[in-house]
Design a protein around this motif. Structure first.
Motif, PDB file in Angstrom:
ATOM      1  N   ALA A  95      41.202 -60.744   3.969  1.00  0.00           N
ATOM      2  CA  ALA A  95      40.162 -61.702   4.360  1.00  0.00           C
ATOM      3  C   ALA A  95      38.762 -61.154   4.083  1.00  0.00           C
ATOM      4  O   ALA A  95      37.806 -61.924   3.919  1.00  0.00           O
ATOM      5  CB  ALA A  95      40.303 -62.057   5.837  1.00  0.00           C
ATOM      6  N   LYS A  96      38.630 -59.816   4.008  1.00  0.00           N
ATOM      7  CA  LYS A  96      37.342 -59.189   3.731  1.00  0.00           C
ATOM      8  C   LYS A  96      37.080 -59.054   2.233  1.00  0.00           C
ATOM      9  O   LYS A  96      35.948 -58.767   1.830  1.00  0.00           O
ATOM     10  CB  LYS A  96      37.275 -57.804   4.381  1.00  0.00           C
ATOM     11  N   MET A  97      38.126 -59.221   1.417  1.00  0.00           N
ATOM     12  CA  MET A  97      37.980 -58.953  -0.015  1.00  0.00           C
ATOM     13  C   MET A  97      38.290 -60.139  -0.916  1.00  0.00           C
ATOM     14  O   MET A  97      37.635 -60.323  -1.947  1.00  0.00           O
ATOM     15  CB  MET A  97      38.900 -57.776  -0.405  1.00  0.00           C
ATOM     16  N   VAL A  98      39.287 -60.930  -0.580  1.00  0.00           N
ATOM     17  CA  VAL A  98      39.815 -61.938  -1.503  1.00  0.00           C
ATOM     18  C   VAL A  98      39.138 -63.286  -1.281  1.00  0.00           C
ATOM     19  O   VAL A  98      39.124 -63.801  -0.156  1.00  0.00           O
ATOM     20  CB  VAL A  98      41.343 -62.088  -1.324  1.00  0.00           C
ATOM     21  N   PRO A  99      38.570 -63.896  -2.349  1.00  0.00           N
ATOM     22  CA  PRO A  99      37.925 -65.207  -2.206  1.00  0.00           C
ATOM     23  C   PRO A  99      38.871 -66.255  -1.627  1.00  0.00           C
ATOM     24  O   PRO A  99      40.053 -66.286  -1.953  1.00  0.00           O
ATOM     25  CB  PRO A  99      37.551 -65.558  -3.658  1.00  0.00           C
ATOM     26  N   LYS A 100      38.341 -67.082  -0.744  1.00  0.00           N
ATOM     27  CA  LYS A 100      39.045 -68.191  -0.091  1.00  0.00           C
ATOM     28  C   LYS A 100      40.052 -67.757   0.972  1.00  0.00           C
ATOM     29  O   LYS A 100      40.614 -68.586   1.671  1.00  0.00           O
ATOM     30  CB  LYS A 100      39.769 -69.081  -1.116  1.00  0.00           C
ATOM     31  N   THR A 101      40.319 -66.452   1.074  1.00  0.00           N
ATOM     32  CA  THR A 101      41.277 -65.988   2.084  1.00  0.00           C
ATOM     33  C   THR A 101      40.558 -65.835   3.424  1.00  0.00           C
ATOM     34  O   THR A 101      39.594 -65.084   3.536  1.00  0.00           O
ATOM     35  CB  THR A 101      41.909 -64.644   1.677  1.00  0.00           C
ATOM     36  N   MET A 128      49.428 -65.427   5.362  1.00  0.00           N
ATOM     37  CA  MET A 128      48.106 -65.639   4.771  1.00  0.00           C
ATOM     38  C   MET A 128      47.625 -67.058   5.025  1.00  0.00           C
ATOM     39  O   MET A 128      48.435 -67.975   5.189  1.00  0.00           O
ATOM     40  CB  MET A 128      48.140 -65.375   3.261  1.00  0.00           C
ATOM     41  N   LYS A 129      46.310 -67.183   4.991  1.00  0.00           N
ATOM     42  CA  LYS A 129      45.709 -68.509   5.124  1.00  0.00           C
ATOM     43  C   LYS A 129      44.489 -68.563   4.208  1.00  0.00           C
ATOM     44  O   LYS A 129      43.630 -67.676   4.258  1.00  0.00           O
ATOM     45  CB  LYS A 129      45.310 -68.785   6.570  1.00  0.00           C
ATOM     46  N   VAL A 130      44.453 -69.583   3.348  1.00  0.00           N
ATOM     47  CA  VAL A 130      43.297 -69.790   2.477  1.00  0.00           C
ATOM     48  C   VAL A 130      42.540 -71.023   2.957  1.00  0.00           C
ATOM     49  O   VAL A 130      43.136 -71.975   3.471  1.00  0.00           O
ATOM     50  CB  VAL A 130      43.722 -69.959   1.002  1.00  0.00           C
ATOM     51  N   GLY A 131      41.209 -70.956   2.806  1.00  0.00           N
ATOM     52  CA  GLY A 131      40.381 -72.038   3.346  1.00  0.00           C
ATOM     53  C   GLY A 131      39.565 -72.744   2.280  1.00  0.00           C
ATOM     54  O   GLY A 131      39.015 -72.114   1.374  1.00  0.00           O
ATOM     55  N   PHE A 132      39.490 -74.057   2.396  1.00  0.00           N
ATOM     56  CA  PHE A 132      38.694 -74.900   1.511  1.00  0.00           C
ATOM     57  C   PHE A 132      37.841 -75.819   2.383  1.00  0.00           C
ATOM     58  O   PHE A 132      38.052 -75.911   3.600  1.00  0.00           O
ATOM     59  CB  PHE A 132      39.604 -75.704   0.583  1.00  0.00           C
ATOM     60  N   PRO A 133      36.884 -76.526   1.811  1.00  0.00           N
ATOM     61  CA  PRO A 133      35.986 -77.356   2.627  1.00  0.00           C
ATOM     62  C   PRO A 133      36.703 -78.355   3.531  1.00  0.00           C
ATOM     63  O   PRO A 133      36.212 -78.675   4.609  1.00  0.00           O
ATOM     64  CB  PRO A 133      35.129 -78.084   1.570  1.00  0.00           C
ATOM     65  N   VAL A 134      37.861 -78.865   3.121  1.00  0.00           N
ATOM     66  CA  VAL A 134      38.495 -79.918   3.914  1.00  0.00           C
ATOM     67  C   VAL A 134      39.808 -79.490   4.563  1.00  0.00           C
ATOM     68  O   VAL A 134      40.387 -80.266   5.322  1.00  0.00           O
ATOM     69  CB  VAL A 134      38.756 -81.167   3.046  1.00  0.00           C
ATOM     70  N   LEU A 135      40.289 -78.321   4.256  1.00  0.00           N
ATOM     71  CA  LEU A 135      41.572 -77.907   4.842  1.00  0.00           C
ATOM     72  C   LEU A 135      41.797 -76.409   4.719  1.00  0.00           C
ATOM     73  O   LEU A 135      41.120 -75.722   3.947  1.00  0.00           O
ATOM     74  CB  LEU A 135      42.735 -78.645   4.169  1.00  0.00           C
ATOM     75  N   ALA A 215      39.332 -59.919 -10.427  1.00  0.00           N
ATOM     76  CA  ALA A 215      37.915 -59.609 -10.203  1.00  0.00           C
ATOM     77  C   ALA A 215      37.707 -58.889  -8.878  1.00  0.00           C
ATOM     78  O   ALA A 215      36.974 -57.895  -8.801  1.00  0.00           O
ATOM     79  CB  ALA A 215      37.083 -60.889 -10.255  1.00  0.00           C
ATOM     80  N   TRP A 216      38.360 -59.383  -7.810  1.00  0.00           N
ATOM     81  CA  TRP A 216      38.149 -58.729  -6.516  1.00  0.00           C
ATOM     82  C   TRP A 216      38.802 -57.351  -6.483  1.00  0.00           C
ATOM     83  O   TRP A 216      38.264 -56.414  -5.863  1.00  0.00           O
ATOM     84  CB  TRP A 216      38.626 -59.599  -5.352  1.00  0.00           C
TER      85      TRP A 216
END
Length: 312
Positions: A95-101, A128-135, A215-216
């Motif tokens: 969560a500190k390194m990977v985009p959207k995580t 794991m949980k990834v986050g986007f603007p709507v969900l 990239a990360w």
């Protein structure tokens, strides 16, 4: 109300009723995509690919999978392989390194004894949980780590229900062919989403997430390597300073000891010379005494002769 915001709100309300992740319920199936095989993907890199890698950018290509293909990214990293693996396997800090995580936590780690037929060393289960603007999408991953094959593969953990229909992936990590303090990294992933997942999320997971992943890893591996080098340099400076101080202290002690030793040697030299002189004087005195004794005896002998002649 802003139409875009209203649209996002409607999607969010709809998705609340269709999201189905569960830690206690099994997934709907046991896998519909073919898992990756650990080991060298045997990707041929031509001069164009090597030029892209030398510039620090990722190189994208395709690998065969069944009747279709999967996207694969190659990335050179300015850090050794152990540091790169350290970032990849650090799931608790994704969560500190990977985009959207937004969340990542291991819920089970199982060590396995490798065999000649199967070099699997560790199984790591991660929520794991990834986050986007709507969900937000929650999924459960089963990672298979093969250090002898420089590989890590993964699928969903089908004993739990994920918000992804299916997913599998692959890391292959080797020393850079021209510098063993650098790494050449290979990454591929396939994601199969449910129909209710918005298209922009599907597009992100199937395209941009591919290059974002390497990239990360590159970014945080190089940061960690630089940090370790700075610590090492500081430790060397500290050690060098301590050694220098110790040597200076030892030199002073040695000089003091030398001064004491030479003082004793000087005194001993003087004593020896005096003793030698006294010995010679004693020898001369003894010789003189012997000569005087011989002269006395000779005089007495001559006197006896004179007395004997006078008597006769």
């Amino acid at each position: 109300m802003n139409l875009l915001l209203f649209f996002h709100l409607l999607i969010a309300l709809h998705l609340q009723h269709v999201q189905a992740s569960s830690f206690t319920e099994p997934h709907d199936h046991q896998g519909i995509v073919s898992p990756f095989t650990p080991g060298d993907p045997k990707i041929a890199l031509d001069q164009k690919a090597l030029g892209i890698l030398a510039s620090g950018k990722p190189y994208q290509t395709q690998i065969q999978s069944g009747t279709g293909g999967r996207g694969l990214v190659v990335q050179d990293v300015d850090a050794p392989t152990d540091i790169v693996w350290g970032r990849i396997l650090d799931y608790d800090n994704y969560a500190k390194m990977v985009p959207k995580t937004v969340e990542s936590k291991n819920y089970k780690v199982q060590n396995v004894k490798p065999t000649k037929k199967d070099s699997l060393s560790q199984i790591i289960y991660t929520r794991m949980k990834v986050g986007f603007p709507v969900l937000k999408l929650e999924f459960f991953v089963k990672h298979l780590y093969y250090p002898e094959l420089n590989s890590l593969t993964w699928t969903l953990d089908y004993s739990k229900k994920s918000d992804f229909n299916d997913s599998c992936g692959f890391w292959f990590v080797i020393p850079h062919p021209e510098d063993d303090q650098r790494t050449r990294l290979f990454y591929s992933v396939e994601v199969c989403m449910f129909d209710w997942v918005p298209k922009f999320v599907v597009d992100f997971m199937s395209t941009k997430a591919l290059t974002d992943a390497t990239a990360w890893v590159k970014k945080y591996s190089e940061m960690e390597y630089q940090k370790q080098r700075e610590i090492s340099i500081q430790q060397q400076k500290t050690l060098s300073s301590a050694v220098s101080k110790a040597n200076n202290g030892s030199s002073r002690q040695v000089n003091t000891k030398k001064e004491g030793f030479f003082a004793k040697l000087k005194f001993w030299g003087k004593s020896k010379a005096a003793a030698e002189k006294e010995r010679k004087l004693a020898q001369e005195k003894e010789m003189k005494k012997m000569l005087e004794e011989a002269a006395r005896r000779h005089a007495e002998e001559e006197a006896r002769k004179k007395i004997f002649v006078s008597w006769t």
